[in-house]
Scaffold this active site. Structure first.
Site, PDB file in Angstrom:
ATOM      1  N   LYS A  11       0.879  -1.740   0.484  1.00  0.00           N
ATOM      2  CA  LYS A  11       0.306  -0.083   0.130  1.00  0.00           C
ATOM      3  C   LYS A  11       0.759   1.295   0.148  1.00  0.00           C
ATOM      4  O   LYS A  11       1.795   1.081   0.337  1.00  0.00           O
ATOM      5  CB  LYS A  11      -0.653   0.206   1.406  1.00  0.00           C
ATOM      6  CG  LYS A  11      -1.866  -1.442   0.703  1.00  0.00           C
ATOM      7  CD  LYS A  11      -3.158  -1.307   2.512  1.00  0.00           C
ATOM      8  CE  LYS A  11      -4.214  -1.926   1.829  1.00  0.00           C
ATOM      9  NZ  LYS A  11      -4.980  -1.825   3.191  1.00  0.00           N
ATOM     10  N   TYR A  51     -12.383  -2.012  -5.061  1.00  0.00           N
ATOM     11  CA  TYR A  51     -12.890  -1.501  -3.437  1.00  0.00           C
ATOM     12  C   TYR A  51     -14.046  -1.495  -3.497  1.00  0.00           C
ATOM     13  O   TYR A  51     -14.796  -1.450  -1.993  1.00  0.00           O
ATOM     14  CB  TYR A  51     -12.246  -1.073  -2.254  1.00  0.00           C
ATOM     15  CG  TYR A  51     -10.634  -1.396  -1.696  1.00  0.00           C
ATOM     16  CD1 TYR A  51     -10.944  -2.617  -0.640  1.00  0.00           C
ATOM     17  CD2 TYR A  51      -9.804  -0.619  -1.934  1.00  0.00           C
ATOM     18  CE1 TYR A  51      -9.791  -2.623  -0.494  1.00  0.00           C
ATOM     19  CE2 TYR A  51      -8.464  -0.366  -1.402  1.00  0.00           C
ATOM     20  CZ  TYR A  51      -8.488  -1.956  -0.745  1.00  0.00           C
ATOM     21  OH  TYR A  51      -7.585  -2.539  -0.669  1.00  0.00           O
ATOM     22  N   ARG A  87      -3.116 -14.558   4.048  1.00  0.00           N
ATOM     23  CA  ARG A  87      -3.263 -13.657   5.657  1.00  0.00           C
ATOM     24  C   ARG A  87      -3.194 -13.755   6.765  1.00  0.00           C
ATOM     25  O   ARG A  87      -3.090 -13.183   7.393  1.00  0.00           O
ATOM     26  CB  ARG A  87      -5.501 -14.297   5.529  1.00  0.00           C
ATOM     27  CG  ARG A  87      -5.938 -13.311   3.949  1.00  0.00           C
ATOM     28  CD  ARG A  87      -6.822 -13.629   3.425  1.00  0.00           C
ATOM     29  NE  ARG A  87      -7.686 -12.632   4.602  1.00  0.00           N
ATOM     30  CZ  ARG A  87      -8.697 -11.097   4.615  1.00  0.00           C
ATOM     31  NH1 ARG A  87      -7.790 -10.822   3.392  1.00  0.00           N
ATOM     32  NH2 ARG A  87      -9.141 -10.925   5.713  1.00  0.00           N
ATOM     33  N   ASN A 114      -2.166   0.184   6.782  1.00  0.00           N
ATOM     34  CA  ASN A 114      -1.684  -1.345   7.359  1.00  0.00           C
ATOM     35  C   ASN A 114      -1.190  -2.037   6.088  1.00  0.00           C
ATOM     36  O   ASN A 114      -0.686  -3.230   6.266  1.00  0.00           O
ATOM     37  CB  ASN A 114      -3.319  -2.165   8.145  1.00  0.00           C
ATOM     38  CG  ASN A 114      -4.166  -2.458   6.823  1.00  0.00           C
ATOM     39  OD1 ASN A 114      -3.436  -2.034   5.530  1.00  0.00           O
ATOM     40  ND2 ASN A 114      -4.765  -2.885   6.817  1.00  0.00           N
ATOM     41  N   HIS A 117      -2.447  -5.292   0.980  1.00  0.00           N
ATOM     42  CA  HIS A 117      -3.699  -6.245   1.056  1.00  0.00           C
ATOM     43  C   HIS A 117      -3.031  -7.900   1.123  1.00  0.00           C
ATOM     44  O   HIS A 117      -2.619  -8.497   0.228  1.00  0.00           O
ATOM     45  CB  HIS A 117      -4.149  -5.642  -0.361  1.00  0.00           C
ATOM     46  CG  HIS A 117      -5.465  -6.331  -0.204  1.00  0.00           C
ATOM     47  ND1 HIS A 117      -6.222  -6.345  -0.909  1.00  0.00           N
ATOM     48  CD2 HIS A 117      -5.768  -7.165  -1.497  1.00  0.00           C
ATOM     49  CE1 HIS A 117      -7.679  -6.735  -1.094  1.00  0.00           C
ATOM     50  NE2 HIS A 117      -6.393  -7.518  -1.521  1.00  0.00           N
ATOM     51  N   GLU A 128      -9.282 -10.324  -8.572  1.00  0.00           N
ATOM     52  CA  GLU A 128      -8.135  -8.675  -8.532  1.00  0.00           C
ATOM     53  C   GLU A 128      -7.067  -9.250  -8.687  1.00  0.00           C
ATOM     54  O   GLU A 128      -6.915  -8.033  -9.487  1.00  0.00           O
ATOM     55  CB  GLU A 128      -7.897  -9.037  -6.922  1.00  0.00           C
ATOM     56  CG  GLU A 128      -8.638  -8.136  -5.713  1.00  0.00           C
ATOM     57  CD  GLU A 128      -8.321  -8.606  -4.401  1.00  0.00           C
ATOM     58  OE1 GLU A 128      -9.860  -8.575  -3.493  1.00  0.00           O
ATOM     59  OE2 GLU A 128      -7.434  -9.670  -4.076  1.00  0.00           O
TER      60      GLU A 128
HETATM   61  P1  ATP Z   1      -7.746  -5.999   2.609  1.00  0.00           P
HETATM   62  O1  ATP Z   1      -8.566  -6.057   2.256  1.00  0.00           O
HETATM   63  O2  ATP Z   1      -6.831  -4.612   2.727  1.00  0.00           O
HETATM   64  O3  ATP Z   1      -6.434  -6.888   2.801  1.00  0.00           O
HETATM   65  P2  ATP Z   1      -8.729  -7.359   4.986  1.00  0.00           P
HETATM   66  O4  ATP Z   1      -9.243  -8.269   4.546  1.00  0.00           O
HETATM   67  O5  ATP Z   1      -7.618  -7.132   6.026  1.00  0.00           O
HETATM   68  O6  ATP Z   1      -8.169  -6.623   4.255  1.00  0.00           O
HETATM   69  P3  ATP Z   1     -10.817  -5.799   4.676  1.00  0.00           P
HETATM   70  O7  ATP Z   1     -12.251  -5.685   5.681  1.00  0.00           O
HETATM   71  O8  ATP Z   1     -11.264  -6.313   3.769  1.00  0.00           O
HETATM   72  O9  ATP Z   1      -9.677  -5.795   5.589  1.00  0.00           O
HETATM   73  O10 ATP Z   1     -10.668  -3.930   4.806  1.00  0.00           O
HETATM   74  C1  ATP Z   1     -10.262  -2.673   3.951  1.00  0.00           C
HETATM   75  C2  ATP Z   1      -9.308  -2.175   4.168  1.00  0.00           C
HETATM   76  O11 ATP Z   1      -9.825  -0.980   4.424  1.00  0.00           O
HETATM   77  C3  ATP Z   1      -8.103  -2.576   5.206  1.00  0.00           C
HETATM   78  O12 ATP Z   1      -6.904  -3.242   4.805  1.00  0.00           O
HETATM   79  C4  ATP Z   1      -8.284  -1.572   5.866  1.00  0.00           C
HETATM   80  O13 ATP Z   1      -6.992  -0.747   5.287  1.00  0.00           O
HETATM   81  C5  ATP Z   1      -9.091  -0.424   5.435  1.00  0.00           C
HETATM   82  N1  ATP Z   1     -10.409  -0.357   6.627  1.00  0.00           N
HETATM   83  C6  ATP Z   1     -11.073  -1.533   7.078  1.00  0.00           C
HETATM   84  N2  ATP Z   1     -11.629  -1.167   8.465  1.00  0.00           N
HETATM   85  C7  ATP Z   1     -11.497   0.354   8.585  1.00  0.00           C
HETATM   86  C8  ATP Z   1     -11.905   1.266   9.640  1.00  0.00           C
HETATM   87  N3  ATP Z   1     -12.795   0.638  10.489  1.00  0.00           N
HETATM   88  N4  ATP Z   1     -11.392   1.897   9.310  1.00  0.00           N
HETATM   89  C9  ATP Z   1     -10.237   2.559   8.612  1.00  0.00           C
HETATM   90  N5  ATP Z   1     -10.081   1.700   7.565  1.00  0.00           N
HETATM   91  C10 ATP Z   1     -10.022   0.801   7.896  1.00  0.00           C
HETATM   92 MG    MG Z   2     -10.374  -7.179   2.295  1.00  0.00          MG
END
Ligand code: ATP
Ligand code: MG
Length: 139
Positions: A11, A51, A87, A114, A117, A128
């Protein structure tokens, strides 16, 4: 082959902090093969499309602003049970809750920034991968 690939992005925050090399080294050391890879900048619209499953979530605006704030590195990774194992390898979404030694613990700043992804299912991985790479770039 279903089950053997996942899709990842380094990211914008991790890319701009100069963590790309370290993150890729750890990914390779953990046994993932890089099938395809590119550095690219997403527009806000493109990030929004990637997204789109999160469109109704309160963090959608923040997420798409962040993901279009600078270059990312996108990659397709190959390993047995790639989605689930990757993951686990990157750690919990919130770096503060991620296990020691995981990529998000090491290189993530907060829930939004974070570091990386990782696809959440084989179907997501296919979608994706196809979003970022053409057939010829994946072989
Ligand atoms: P990713 O899809 O990036 O691998 P993930 O699957 O662990 O992460 P998701 O629930 O898909 O988490 O959320 C996508 C992304 O949105 C997260 O990686 C994070 O950067 C962001 N995100 C999720 N929840 C929050 C929140 N409450 N506030 C801000 N950003 C968030
Ligand atoms: Mg995700």
């Amino acid at each position: 082959m279903t089950g053997t690939i996942t899709f990842t992005m380094i990211k914008p925050s991790a890319f701009s902090a100069g963590y790309t090399g370290n993150i890729l080294a750890k990914i390779e050391a953990a046994g993932y093969k890089i099938k395809a890879m590119k550095k690219i900048s997403l527009s806000k619209e493109q990030a929004g499309h990637f997204y789109e499953m999160h469109k109704e979530r309160p963090f959608y605006e923040e997420l798409t602003n962040f993901m279009s704030s600078g270059p990312i590195v996108a990659a397709i990774l190959e390993k047995e049970n790639a989605v689930e194992s990757f993951r686990k390898f990157i750690g919990a979404t919130d770096p503060a809750k991620a296990d020691e030694g995981t990529i998000r613990k090491l290189y993530g700043k907060n829930l939004s920034e974070n570091a990386v992804h990782g696809s959440d299912s084989d179907e997501s991985a296919q979608r994706e991968a196809g979003f970022f790479f053409s057939f010829l770039e994946m072989v």
